[in-house]
Design an enzyme around this catalytic site. Structure first.
Site, short mmCIF file in Angstrom:
data_model
loop_
_atom_site.label_atom_id
_atom_site.label_comp_id
_atom_site.label_asym_id
_atom_site.label_seq_id
_atom_site.Cartn_x
_atom_site.Cartn_y
_atom_site.Cartn_z
N HIS A 19 38.26 53.66 40.97
CA HIS A 19 38.21 52.40 41.72
C HIS A 19 39.27 51.41 41.22
O HIS A 19 39.58 50.44 41.90
CB HIS A 19 36.81 51.79 41.56
CG HIS A 19 36.24 51.17 42.79
ND1 HIS A 19 36.70 51.40 44.07
CD2 HIS A 19 35.18 50.32 42.93
CE1 HIS A 19 35.97 50.72 44.93
NE2 HIS A 19 35.04 50.05 44.27
N PHE A 64 35.19 41.06 39.71
CA PHE A 64 34.64 42.34 40.12
C PHE A 64 35.04 42.60 41.57
O PHE A 64 35.31 41.68 42.34
CB PHE A 64 33.13 42.45 39.90
CG PHE A 64 32.79 42.64 38.45
CD1 PHE A 64 32.79 43.90 37.88
CD2 PHE A 64 32.51 41.55 37.64
CE1 PHE A 64 32.51 44.08 36.53
CE2 PHE A 64 32.23 41.71 36.30
CZ PHE A 64 32.22 42.98 35.74
N ASN A 112 34.54 47.50 49.69
CA ASN A 112 33.98 46.16 49.47
C ASN A 112 35.01 45.14 49.00
O ASN A 112 34.90 43.96 49.33
CB ASN A 112 32.80 46.23 48.51
CG ASN A 112 31.60 46.88 49.14
OD1 ASN A 112 31.37 46.76 50.34
ND2 ASN A 112 30.83 47.60 48.34
#
Length: 193
Positions: A19, A64, A112
């Site tokens: 990621h 994040f 996301n």
């Protein structure tokens, strides 16, 4: 001025996760050019530099992944930049490992970090999707993207990051097709695609 963002999660625990390939791409660009040391601003790590005379701000949101748009939105507003001055590097499950696709606009495809940027800023920016492949089972997606690159991934990964850094000037001047072709030819010539 252009803003080049890499998406990932902050902290050493996530450093080598699939990621975080967006962070890795921006780090490779940072190392290849004489950018300033990383500093903290806009809920992110940022660094200034020049690539072929163009002012560049590298940004790695520290919010994040799911809140990446907060940091990127702050930076865009501070510098009064339109979305056509934003390039975002991020991981893409639906592309084979080592494959790169660039497009302007489009949907998040469930990513996301991209959803967050789209909701805070809009979606008409340069998307640089970096293929990481997909696990066999849909149920394993979270575990896969938050898992570290394997030893066998390291050859294609290091080659990909190097060719991105060496050819990012093409992307900056708007020649995304040449950028993608150069990456593809390099990866294929080394048997990595």
């Amino acid at each position: 001025m252009l803003l080049i963002a890499g998406l990932g999660n902050p902290g050493s625990h996530y450093q080598n996760n699939r990621h975080n390939i967006g962070f890795m791409a921006v780090d490779a660009i940072h190392e290849a050019f004489s950018f300033s040391p990383w500093s903290k601003k806009f809920q992110a790590e940022v660094s200034n530099g020049l690539i072929n005379g163009e002012k560049i701000l590298l940004i790695k949101p520290q919010t994040f992944m799911n809140l990446s748009g907060q940091a990127i939105g702050e930076a865009l507003r501070f510098y009064k930049l339109d979305l056509d001055h934003l390039i975002v590097f991020y991981d893409e499950l639906d592309l084979p490992p080592g494959t790169v696709r660039v497009k302007i606009g489009g949907r998040s495809n469930g990513h996301n970090g991209i959803k967050s940027i789209d909701s805070h800023c809009g979606n008409n920016y340069h998307h640089v999707r970096l293929g990481i492949g997909r696990p066999i089972s849909k149920e394993l997606v979270d575990q896969y993207v938050l898992g570290n690159f394997t030893q066998s991934d390291q050859k294609w990964l290091s080659t990909l990051l190097g060719v991105i850094a060496n050819n990012v000037a093409m992307l900056i001047k708007g020649d995304s097709n040449c950028f993608m072709n150069k990456i593809s030819l390099t990866m294929k010539s080394q048997g990595l695609q």
